[in-house]
Design a protein around this motif. Structure first.
Motif, mmCIF file in Angstrom:
data_model
loop_
_atom_site.group_PDB
_atom_site.id
_atom_site.type_symbol
_atom_site.label_atom_id
_atom_site.label_comp_id
_atom_site.label_asym_id
_atom_site.label_seq_id
_atom_site.Cartn_x
_atom_site.Cartn_y
_atom_site.Cartn_z
ATOM 1 N N LEU A 164 -43.368 -20.910 -33.027
ATOM 2 C CA LEU A 164 -44.859 -21.143 -33.198
ATOM 3 C C LEU A 164 -44.773 -22.080 -33.052
ATOM 4 N N VAL A 165 -43.895 -22.619 -32.643
ATOM 5 C CA VAL A 165 -43.944 -24.781 -32.236
ATOM 6 C C VAL A 165 -43.394 -24.989 -31.118
ATOM 7 N N ALA A 166 -42.309 -24.171 -30.202
ATOM 8 C CA ALA A 166 -42.073 -24.405 -29.133
ATOM 9 C C ALA A 166 -42.518 -24.798 -27.733
ATOM 10 N N ASP A 167 -43.013 -24.075 -27.803
ATOM 11 C CA ASP A 167 -44.417 -24.439 -26.587
ATOM 12 C C ASP A 167 -44.920 -25.732 -26.703
ATOM 13 N N HIS A 168 -45.473 -25.995 -28.465
ATOM 14 C CA HIS A 168 -45.616 -27.092 -28.560
ATOM 15 C C HIS A 168 -45.099 -28.515 -28.215
ATOM 16 N N PHE A 169 -43.638 -28.842 -28.385
ATOM 17 C CA PHE A 169 -43.333 -29.409 -27.714
ATOM 18 C C PHE A 169 -43.278 -29.857 -26.731
ATOM 19 N N ALA A 170 -42.456 -28.189 -25.732
ATOM 20 C CA ALA A 170 -41.966 -28.414 -24.321
ATOM 21 C C ALA A 170 -42.821 -28.762 -24.030
ATOM 22 N N ALA A 171 -44.556 -28.464 -23.766
ATOM 23 C CA ALA A 171 -45.370 -29.146 -23.627
ATOM 24 C C ALA A 171 -45.356 -30.745 -23.326
ATOM 25 N N ARG A 172 -45.906 -30.969 -24.406
ATOM 26 C CA ARG A 172 -45.762 -32.357 -24.650
ATOM 27 C C ARG A 172 -44.651 -33.315 -24.480
ATOM 28 N N PHE A 173 -43.373 -32.788 -24.252
ATOM 29 C CA PHE A 173 -42.303 -33.021 -24.236
ATOM 30 C C PHE A 173 -41.928 -33.190 -23.302
ATOM 31 N N ALA A 174 -42.527 -32.943 -21.819
ATOM 32 C CA ALA A 174 -41.834 -32.285 -20.388
ATOM 33 C C ALA A 174 -40.981 -32.690 -20.470
ATOM 34 N N ALA A 175 -40.623 -34.200 -20.096
ATOM 35 C CA ALA A 175 -40.227 -34.988 -19.523
ATOM 36 C C ALA A 175 -38.612 -34.633 -20.469
ATOM 37 N N MET A 176 -38.740 -34.681 -21.445
ATOM 38 C CA MET A 176 -37.510 -34.925 -22.315
ATOM 39 C C MET A 176 -36.161 -33.522 -22.720
ATOM 40 N N ARG A 177 -35.133 -34.299 -22.791
ATOM 41 C CA ARG A 177 -34.417 -32.833 -23.125
ATOM 42 C C ARG A 177 -34.224 -33.022 -24.601
ATOM 43 N N PHE A 178 -34.675 -32.292 -25.303
ATOM 44 C CA PHE A 178 -34.760 -31.927 -26.956
ATOM 45 C C PHE A 178 -34.026 -31.209 -27.434
ATOM 46 N N ALA A 179 -33.416 -30.866 -28.844
ATOM 47 C CA ALA A 179 -33.418 -30.753 -29.908
ATOM 48 C C ALA A 179 -34.459 -30.301 -30.816
ATOM 49 N N LEU A 180 -34.543 -29.009 -31.427
ATOM 50 C CA LEU A 180 -35.084 -28.671 -32.213
ATOM 51 C C LEU A 180 -34.222 -28.006 -33.410
ATOM 52 N N HIS A 181 -33.525 -28.382 -34.400
ATOM 53 C CA HIS A 181 -33.369 -27.590 -34.704
ATOM 54 C C HIS A 181 -33.073 -27.183 -36.753
ATOM 55 N N ASP A 182 -33.651 -26.233 -36.701
ATOM 56 C CA ASP A 182 -34.111 -25.592 -38.185
ATOM 57 C C ASP A 182 -32.620 -25.758 -39.409
ATOM 58 N N LEU A 183 -32.766 -26.256 -39.776
ATOM 59 C CA LEU A 183 -31.466 -26.112 -40.840
ATOM 60 C C LEU A 183 -30.994 -25.536 -41.371
ATOM 61 N N ARG A 184 -32.298 -24.951 -42.189
ATOM 62 C CA ARG A 184 -32.004 -23.667 -42.699
ATOM 63 C C ARG A 184 -31.605 -22.277 -42.491
ATOM 64 N N ARG A 185 -32.091 -22.001 -40.628
ATOM 65 C CA ARG A 185 -31.517 -20.267 -40.744
ATOM 66 C C ARG A 185 -30.825 -20.985 -39.356
ATOM 67 N N GLY A 186 -30.515 -22.531 -39.765
ATOM 68 C CA GLY A 186 -29.277 -22.830 -38.580
ATOM 69 C C GLY A 186 -29.620 -22.338 -37.118
ATOM 70 N N ARG A 187 -30.969 -22.080 -36.890
ATOM 71 C CA ARG A 187 -31.391 -22.035 -34.825
ATOM 72 C C ARG A 187 -32.162 -23.562 -34.537
ATOM 73 N N ALA A 188 -31.839 -23.187 -33.246
ATOM 74 C CA ALA A 188 -32.642 -24.370 -32.505
ATOM 75 C C ALA A 188 -33.069 -24.432 -31.509
ATOM 76 N N VAL A 189 -34.910 -24.441 -31.134
ATOM 77 C CA VAL A 189 -35.078 -24.862 -29.764
ATOM 78 C C VAL A 189 -34.498 -25.439 -28.869
ATOM 79 N N LEU A 190 -34.089 -25.158 -27.752
ATOM 80 C CA LEU A 190 -33.225 -26.209 -26.795
ATOM 81 C C LEU A 190 -34.252 -26.530 -25.792
ATOM 82 N N HIS A 191 -34.406 -27.719 -25.243
ATOM 83 C CA HIS A 191 -35.232 -27.766 -24.134
ATOM 84 C C HIS A 191 -34.841 -28.907 -22.984
#
Lengths: 273, 466
Positions: A164-191
């Motif tokens: 639900l939040v990946a699009d928001h961060f990908a638009a906002r930080f479009a020029a950045m290489r980033f990972a949003l890491h959900d520690l509870r579920r062990g998953r991450a959005v990679l951009h």
């Protein structure tokens, strides 16, 4: 020897693997089943005494087909509510959402107006909960700059909000290489700049560090991995944060009503790092 | 002076401006750029005083040429002074924004020399952020009263929101407490901002003779015009509420110029005006200038200045009740004259203004939840915009009972006094009693905890004393 008793009320359930496509496949099976409608449960739900359970295999093509059919009938906003309810991970939200899917197929988006019905209301509330958690996450995610110029944010959301939040961060930080890491579920959005984001299961910032014991709490980042400016800027932010509170109006109760303490651990300004 | 000390001083100096919101802008990110607007606004943290932190709120400098009695940065106050180099502030904004600490920046400044010079410095920072850094985060600029229309227009080009503070609720108080600011200087900027965001203030002028009109100096190429100032009288009954007036206004969060419009702020408790005067002024500002928000700031006694009262603490309860009344304007369709009037100049300390209104208007209750329209439902204590729209949705499918109201999020301990469900009154939660709204206990039952929580800090100040 007696005949095994056949109970006509014996509940039939359909089990899914916990993934969104797997869940949709179980819902598709439920839609085709005769009355009484089988309940949709996770593989890991405890088995009832008289329950007869059928596992439904995940089939992404089948899931996509159902999604398209339902979206054509009920519209995107209604289907987004179903997805949000699924991601809320509230008890019964998925089972209830499967019932709602059946009604959406019959009545279209109109079915969601029936808030006096406990099942519809619980789906609506579960969806609200995910949406609020996603909104909160867009505010409280804290990115740190790593030495290689990429960015990393550890998260511990109550609901599975990454989709639900990946699009928001990908638009906002479009020029950045980033990972949003959900520690509870062990998953991450990679951009990566210029590419669509990916959802990766089983993510770890640094396997060597996280496999070893004693390297601090989850979300801990080895200072050696951080960029040279990171700790100076964190200090500036903490300085700002404490200066912006008005001494004559201190109200810690109000503060933790807005941001419950369970979220403080990962907030730079609350002392982390 | 190191950057950290500077930041502390200039954040400390800016914190009394209450505006925290970051909503109203859908500015998109540019290719290769950084950041965007989120129409609903995003809170990033909450400070120890419970206020949300959304924007990096700092002054460019706190060395002020003015001497406003309520302000910590006044010329005559003895505080450490500092100023950012534009480049330092730009760096700070980018570094904080990339870490998702903030939604944007709110740049204000003490008056450096003259208003126009101060505006030029703030615009310089704004321009660098937008053009060189290609930054599209939320930018709130403070306009200095008396700035030229050209500079206000230029600020509007770069910012998502610009605000100019009314500061005091009457001309007389402004003259006494903030002698360097004039009504014409403040309202002239407000008018320019309204125009920049596509709203023509002239249209909103009441036709009737307002007692307190002032001819503003004519902007180049147009005639002088009267502008409503501090109208002592509320808008005549029959005038639309703020909520109704806003429904008809086209707003474009995607606009390149001032998508989030303007806001303003006034200090409560530094001057003798009543709540009625303050709310009437606020309503006029919403209607006449399309102000998005009016912020009320409890006066923080800072130092000894004979022009303002020596309160023992900020009047937080009064501020809280004013905000509640303000919400009634914007989201509940109330008009100022329904909430207060000449015979009732102050808000009730024990009741929220909506409960107080309901108890004064018992002839309008009970409301039948299965029939009443959305606006009638909104007037019921315990029902807000969210539960009202849920009620309207749900009852198209089934008749609602007291239990379903509770499930829909209605606060029954308040609403039970004012509704019926298919003709029968619900019982109060935790009792079998059916509440009669005229019962003696209604007022006690509807009293909220605000007075208890906030009043110890509030004391009466005798304005008549020498």
């Amino acid at each position: 020897m007696t005949e095994p008793r056949v109970d006509i009320d014996e509940p039939v359930t359909l089990a899914h693997d916990g993934s969104w496509p797997g869940y949709l496949c179980a819902c598709a099976e439920a839609l085709n089943a005769p009355e009484p409608v089988p309940r949709v449960v996770g593989y890991d739900a405890p088995l009832g005494l008289f329950e007869s359970r059928m596992a439904v295999a995940r089939d992404d093509g089948r899931a996509a087909a159902l999604w398209d059919r339902l979206t054509a009938k009920a519209g995107v906003p209604a289907m987004r509510i179903v997805l949000e309810a699924f991601l809320s991970e509230r008890p019964d939200a998925r089972t209830n959402a499967a019932v709602v899917i059946r009604r959406l197929r019959r009545d279209g988006a109109e079915a969601l107006r029936d808030l006096a019905d406990p099942v519809v209301l619980s789906v609506d509330k579960a969806a609200n909960r995910s949406r609020r958690e996603a909104e909160r996450t867009t505010g409280i995610a804290r990115l740190s700059e790593l030495a290689d110029g990429s960015w990393y944010a550890p998260l511990e959301p109550e609901c599975d909000v990454l989709p639900l939040v990946a699009d928001h961060f990908a638009a906002r930080f479009a020029a950045m290489r980033f990972a949003l890491h959900d520690l509870r579920r062990g998953r991450a959005v990679l951009h990566e700049p210029g590419r669509p984001w990916l959802l990766a299961d089983g993510f770890a910032l640094n396997r060597a560090v996280s496999d070893g014991e004693g390297d601090g709490a989850p979300g801990y980042i080895d200072p050696l991995m951080l960029s040279s400016d990171e700790s100076r800027i964190r200090d500036l932010w903490r300085r700002y944060f404490s200066a912006t509170a008005i001494e004559g109006r201190l109200n810690p109760g109000l503060q933790s009503a807005h941001i419950p303490k369970k979220y403080w651990r990962l907030l730079t300004e609350m002392g982390r790092g | 002076m190191d950057a950290s000390t500077k930041l502390s001083i200039l954040a400390d100096a800016a914190k009394y401006d209450a505006s925290c919101s970051s909503s109203g802008s859908a500015r998109g990110n540019a290719p290769g750029g950084l950041g965007n607007g989120a129409v609903g606004g995003i809170c990033h943290s909450w400070a120890a005083d419970g206020r949300c932190v959304s924007l990096l709120k700092v002054l460019l400098s706190n060395a002020c040429a003015y001497d406003c009695a309520y302000c910590v940065n006044r010329r005559s106050n003895d505080v450490p002074r500092a100023g950012f180099e534009p480049e330092e502030l730009v760096r700070l904004v980018i570094d904080f924004y990339k870490r998702n600490y903030i939604e944007g920046v709110f740049i204000s400044s003490a008056v450096l020399g003259c208003p126009d010079h101060t505006m030029e410095r703030m615009i310089g920072v704004a321009k660098t952020l937008r053009v060189r850094e290609r930054w599209n985060g939320y930018l709130h600029l403070k306009a200095i009263p008396g700035s030229s229309v050209e500079l206000v227009d230029e600020a509007a080009r770069w910012a998502d929101r610009v605000s100019v503070n009314v500061e005091l609720p009457s001309r007389a108080s402004l003259a006494r407490v903030a002698p360097d600011k004039t009504p014409a200087a403040i309202f002239g900027v407000m008018r320019a901002l309204a125009r920049a965001s596509g709203f023509e203030p002239r249209k909103a002028l009441p036709a009737a003779e307002a007692p307190d009109k002032l001819a503003l100096p004519a902007p180049a190429g147009s005639a002088a015009e009267p502008v409503p100032l501090y109208a002592a009288r509320p808008a005549p009954s029959g005038e639309r509420s703020v909520m109704a007036a806003r429904k008809g206004r086209a707003r474009d969060p995607g606009s390149a110029v001032l998508p989030a419009g303007q806001t303003t702020q006034l200090v409560v408790g530094a001057s003798p005006e009543s709540d009625a005067t303050i709310l009437t002024l606020a309503e006029n500002l919403y209607l006449a200038y399309d102000v998005r928000r009016v912020y009320y700031s409890a006066f923080m006694p800072a130092g000894r200045d004979p022009r303002v009262p020596a309160l023992p603490g900020p009047p937080l309860l009064r501020e809280h009740r004013l905000y509640q009344a303000d919400w009634l304007f914007r989201f509940y369709g109330f008009r100022a004259d329904e909430i207060l009037g000449p015979d009732r100049p102050y808000l009730d300390a024990d009741l929220d203004p909506k409960c107080a209104w309901a108890l004064r208007n018992l002839d309008r209750f009970p409301v039948e939840v299965n029939r009443a329209d959305y606006l009638e439902l909104l007037r019921v204590p315990g029902i807000g915009p969210r539960s009202a729209s849920r009620i309207v949705k749900a009852r198209s499918k089934a008749r609602l009972t007291a239990d379903s109201l509770k499930a829909l999020g209605v606060v029954m301990k308040r609403a039970a006094f004012f509704v019926t469900c298919s003709g029968s009154a619900p019982t109060l939660p935790g009792s079998t009693r059916r509440p009669a709204p005229d019962a003696a206990y209604a007022r006690a039952a509807l009293t909220d905890g605000a007075a208890l929580a906030l009043a110890p800090l509030q004391m009466e100040f005798d304005w008549g004393a020498p």
